[in-house]
Design a protein around this motif. Structure first.
Motif, PDB file in Angstrom:
ATOM      1  N   CYS A 150       0.851  -1.191   0.000  1.00 51.15           N
ATOM      2  CA  CYS A 150       0.000   0.000   0.000  1.00 51.15           C
ATOM      3  C   CYS A 150       0.883   1.236   0.000  1.00 51.15           C
ATOM      4  CB  CYS A 150      -0.858   0.055   1.258  1.00 51.15           C
ATOM      5  SG  CYS A 150      -1.776  -1.442   1.588  1.00 51.15           S
TER       6      CYS A 150
ATOM      7  N   GLN B 114      -9.843   2.513  -0.137  1.00 51.72           N
ATOM      8  CA  GLN B 114      -9.379   1.162   0.175  1.00 51.72           C
ATOM      9  C   GLN B 114     -10.269   0.499   1.238  1.00 51.72           C
ATOM     10  OE1 GLN B 114      -5.282   1.127   1.466  1.00 51.72           O
ATOM     11  NE2 GLN B 114      -5.034  -1.071   1.121  1.00 51.72           N
ATOM     12  N   PHE B 115     -10.794   1.327   2.156  1.00 54.22           N
ATOM     13  CA  PHE B 115     -11.630   0.795   3.247  1.00 54.22           C
ATOM     14  C   PHE B 115     -12.924   1.602   3.328  1.00 54.22           C
ATOM     15  CE2 PHE B 115      -7.135   0.301   4.255  1.00 54.22           C
ATOM     16  CZ  PHE B 115      -7.038  -1.077   4.423  1.00 54.22           C
TER      17      PHE B 115
ATOM     18  N   VAL C 200     -15.300   2.151   6.482  1.00 54.43           N
ATOM     19  CA  VAL C 200     -14.935   3.013   7.617  1.00 54.43           C
ATOM     20  C   VAL C 200     -14.414   4.378   7.129  1.00 54.43           C
ATOM     21  CG1 VAL C 200     -14.524   1.384   9.505  1.00 54.43           C
ATOM     22  CG2 VAL C 200     -12.771   1.675   7.738  1.00 54.43           C
ATOM     23  N   ARG C 201     -14.885   4.780   5.960  1.00 54.45           N
ATOM     24  CA  ARG C 201     -14.401   6.038   5.384  1.00 54.45           C
ATOM     25  C   ARG C 201     -14.600   7.213   6.363  1.00 54.45           C
ATOM     26  NH1 ARG C 201     -13.423   7.889   0.080  1.00 54.45           N
ATOM     27  NH2 ARG C 201     -14.349   6.073  -0.901  1.00 54.45           N
TER      28      ARG C 201
ATOM     29  N   PHE D 169     -10.229   0.495  14.355  1.00 58.54           N
ATOM     30  CA  PHE D 169     -10.073  -0.135  13.040  1.00 58.54           C
ATOM     31  C   PHE D 169      -9.675  -1.613  13.180  1.00 58.54           C
ATOM     32  CE2 PHE D 169      -8.815   4.426  12.447  1.00 58.54           C
ATOM     33  CZ  PHE D 169      -9.967   4.819  11.796  1.00 58.54           C
TER      34      PHE D 169
ATOM     35  N   ASP E 111     -11.138  -4.298  12.748  1.00 59.29           N
ATOM     36  CA  ASP E 111     -11.542  -5.226  11.690  1.00 59.29           C
ATOM     37  C   ASP E 111     -10.731  -5.047  10.407  1.00 59.29           C
ATOM     38  OD1 ASP E 111     -13.439  -6.247  13.369  1.00 59.29           O
ATOM     39  OD2 ASP E 111     -15.057  -4.944  12.629  1.00 59.29           O
ATOM     40  N   TYR E 112      -9.831  -4.068  10.420  1.00 62.08           N
ATOM     41  CA  TYR E 112      -9.084  -3.752   9.191  1.00 62.08           C
ATOM     42  C   TYR E 112      -7.579  -3.716   9.481  1.00 62.08           C
ATOM     43  CZ  TYR E 112     -13.808  -2.503   8.057  1.00 62.08           C
ATOM     44  OH  TYR E 112     -15.161  -2.551   7.887  1.00 62.08           O
TER      45      TYR E 112
ATOM     46  N   LEU F 215      -5.307  -1.578   7.423  1.00 63.43           N
ATOM     47  CA  LEU F 215      -5.427  -0.149   7.719  1.00 63.43           C
ATOM     48  C   LEU F 215      -4.625   0.188   8.983  1.00 63.43           C
ATOM     49  CD1 LEU F 215      -6.693   2.653   7.301  1.00 63.43           C
ATOM     50  CD2 LEU F 215      -8.746   1.820   8.493  1.00 63.43           C
ATOM     51  N   GLN F 216      -4.754  -0.679   9.987  1.00 64.98           N
ATOM     52  CA  GLN F 216      -3.980  -0.466  11.217  1.00 64.98           C
ATOM     53  C   GLN F 216      -2.484  -0.443  10.921  1.00 64.98           C
ATOM     54  OE1 GLN F 216      -5.535  -3.775  13.598  1.00 64.98           O
ATOM     55  NE2 GLN F 216      -6.461  -2.267  14.990  1.00 64.98           N
TER      56      GLN F 216
END
Lengths: 84, 491
Positions: B102, B118-119, B122-123, B169, B171-172, B175-176
């Motif tokens: 990424c 990308q997510f 949770v924008r 975050f 669940d992602y 992203l974390q």
């Protein structure tokens, strides 16, 4: 811990870490004028109390308002009561 | 020669302090134990390639960036040429397990758009998180020039950790990973770092990212020119043994050679854990002495310097962070070299622009090399073999995770012992004393009149942190309001 034990722990910790004379450490003693601390010592005071009672101090406003040793006693007693 | 101010350490904060104090009319002498000034930031040449060892890239120097006025005020803007990092991805994160990569674009709005796409689920939360950082990153003494400076603040010490903040975050994990990778730029784990610290460090890069043409070497040379213009004197190979001080104040210092140098002001920029040992016993109150001695150090690292057969275009204006698996950034000293995260950045370009080398940084503990700590053991075959083994293993690791890499040749491997040699930080701490949650780092002012502290431990890590520390310390001496006024005029 009884109130008296809490106060004793506060006074003995501060006396040791700041090299204060126990005879000067009355509840009315102003920590700046009578005990010789200055604003630089505020953080060290927080560290001593956190270490002595194993709690975290986040109450900025209350810490800023501390003037006398009695204020410290009251502040810590309140926290100890809350935590127990 | 009598001096007004003695500065221990010619690192970036010491040089910044020296410049500001000399410009205010003080006679300033800087003392550096190393043979050359700014040993960490100055980088080195090997096989015709320039490698940066301390400075890699700077955040917050773009238009309206909070670091820019300081850069201008110091006089660095006229002397240095900056180049922007890649707008579409100044840093990239790769998950070794899956090969997923990424890119982090430059600019808060671009980051929001990129991560939001990308997510998308949770924008909204991403937007809120990035907005928080955009609003808060420069709320720091000397970056924020308008609000009250000296408020007693427990927030960065007792606030929320970055790990806790990123639970939103959970669940992602990918992203974390992206939102925690910049913990490498302050050197310790998100669970021990306040969200405020991460916001300052990562946020400066989210704002804007630049390299300096000529790297850390050019930065140091520019600072030295400015110091010479301001009349600062500098002595290298001068190791300070003790400070001359009583409760009435400092009077000077003694060098290891026995020479005494007198002044009413000493600015100590070395690792603050070393300070109590340099002062007469009993001078510091027990609480403050313990506080300095017990400050936690950041972990150390292995740093690989390697030469490439082909130009490493994938590192042009863009660094690569590699994490074994997705999730909040983590590392443990017990992990094998093959499981640790690492960071790759380009060596200085050759005259034809080719990037023919790289720097790879891998966290490490001092214990891994402490057996060779003595000067005698350092020359032993065992240490050389260890370095060769580690170097070869890390090159293989880099190659396995990065198919973009051409064949590499190991030129140098810095170990925690090397880091200690250059910075004198205990245990080779890569950022010295860290700004850990729950830890009260010292202020520039001490109770001993004339003794001031500076350095990364005082303000924040990195180039920005060291410069901010130099300003904070100089402001404590010269008066914050006049110094801030000068910087406001540079906006």
């Amino acid at each position: 811990m009884t109130e008296q034990e809490v106060i004793e722990r506060i006074d003995s910790s501060l006396a040791e870490e700041f090299e204060l004379d126990r005879a000067d450490m009355t509840p009315e003693a102003n920590i700046y004028d009578d005990l010789g601390l200055d604003s630089l010592d505020t953080v060290d005071m927080v560290i001593v109390l956190e270490g002595a009672f194993d709690f975290k101090i986040r109450e900025e406003e209350a810490v800023r308002n501390i003037r006398t040793l009695g204020d410290i006693h009251r502040f810590v007693l309140e926290k100890v009561t809350q935590n127990s | 020669m009598m001096y007004d101010s003695l500065i221990i350490g010619a690192g970036l904060s010491g040089l910044t302090s020296a410049l500001l104090l000399a410009r205010s009319g003080r006679r300033v002498l800087v003392l550096e134990q190393h043979a050359q000034p700014a040993p960490v930031a100055r980088g080195f040449f090997r096989d015709g390639l320039y490698f940066d060892s301390g400075f890699h890239y700077a955040g917050g120097l773009g238009p309206k960036g909070a670091f820019r006025p300081l850069f201008r005020h110091l006089g660095l803007e006229q002397k240095l040429e900056l180049y922007p990092f890649a707008a579409q991805g100044f840093d990239r994160l790769r998950i070794a397990a899956t090969g997923e990569t990424c890119s982090m674009p430059v600019g808060f709005e671009n980051i929001k758009a990129k991560l939001g796409d990308q997510f998308p689920a949770v924008r909204g939360q991403i937007n809120q998180y990035i907005d928080e950082i955009a609003d808060n990153w420069s709320r720091f003494p000397y970056l924020d020039l308008d609000s009250d400076l000296t408020g007693f603040s427990l927030e960065s010490v007792q606030g929320c950790s970055l790990s806790d903040r990123l639970q939103a975050f959970a669940d992602y994990p990918l992203l974390q990973s992206q939102l925690s990778m910049h913990s490498l730029l302050y050197g310790f784990l998100p669970e021990a770092a306040s969200a405020t610290l991460n916001s300052l460090v990562a946020g400066s890069y989210y704002h804007s990212v630049h390299g300096i043409v000529g790297g850390g070497r050019a930065l140091v040379e520019a600072l030295l020119e400015l110091l010479a213009e301001a009349g600062v004197q500098l002595r290298c190979g001068a190791e300070v043994a003790t400070l001359l001080a009583t409760s009435a104040g400092v009077t000077g210092l003694t060098l290891l050679s026995g020479e005494e140098i007198f002044a009413q002001e000493v600015i100590a920029t070395q690792n603050p854990t070393l300070l109590p040992g340099m002062l007469p016993k009993g001078l510091l109150r027990p609480v403050y002495q313990k506080r300095l001695e017990q400050l936690r150090q950041t972990p150390s690292a292995y740093i690989v310097y390697a030469k490439s057969r082909q130009s490493l275009e994938f590192l042009r204006g863009s660094n690569l962070f590699v994490q074994p698996k997705a999730g909040i950034f983590s590392y443990a000293a017990t992990q094998s070299l093959d499981e640790r995260p690492f960071y790759l950045t380009a060596a200085g370009p050759k005259s034809d622009g080719g990037i023919m080398g790289l720097v790879g940084i891998v966290p490490a503990g001092y214990a891994e090399v402490s057996a060779w700590a003595s000067a005698e053991k350092r020359r032993s075959a065992g240490y050389r073999t260890h370095k060769q083994k580690v170097g070869a293993r890390l090159l293989k690791r880099f190659a396995d995770s990065c198919p973009e890499l051409a064949e590499l040749e190991l030129l140098e491997l810095a170990t925690p012992l090397t880091l200690h040699d250059y910075s004198l930080a205990p245990q080779g701490a890569i950022y010295g004393v860290g700004h850990f949650l729950g830890q009260y780092n010292p202020y520039p002012l001490t109770r001993i009149p004339g003794l001031f502290l500076s350095g990364q431990a005082i303000a924040a890590p990195g180039f920005l942190g060291a410069v901010a520390a130099g300003y904070l310390t100089s402001g404590s001496i010269l008066g914050h309001e006049s110094l801030r006024g000068e910087i406001r005029a540079c906006r």
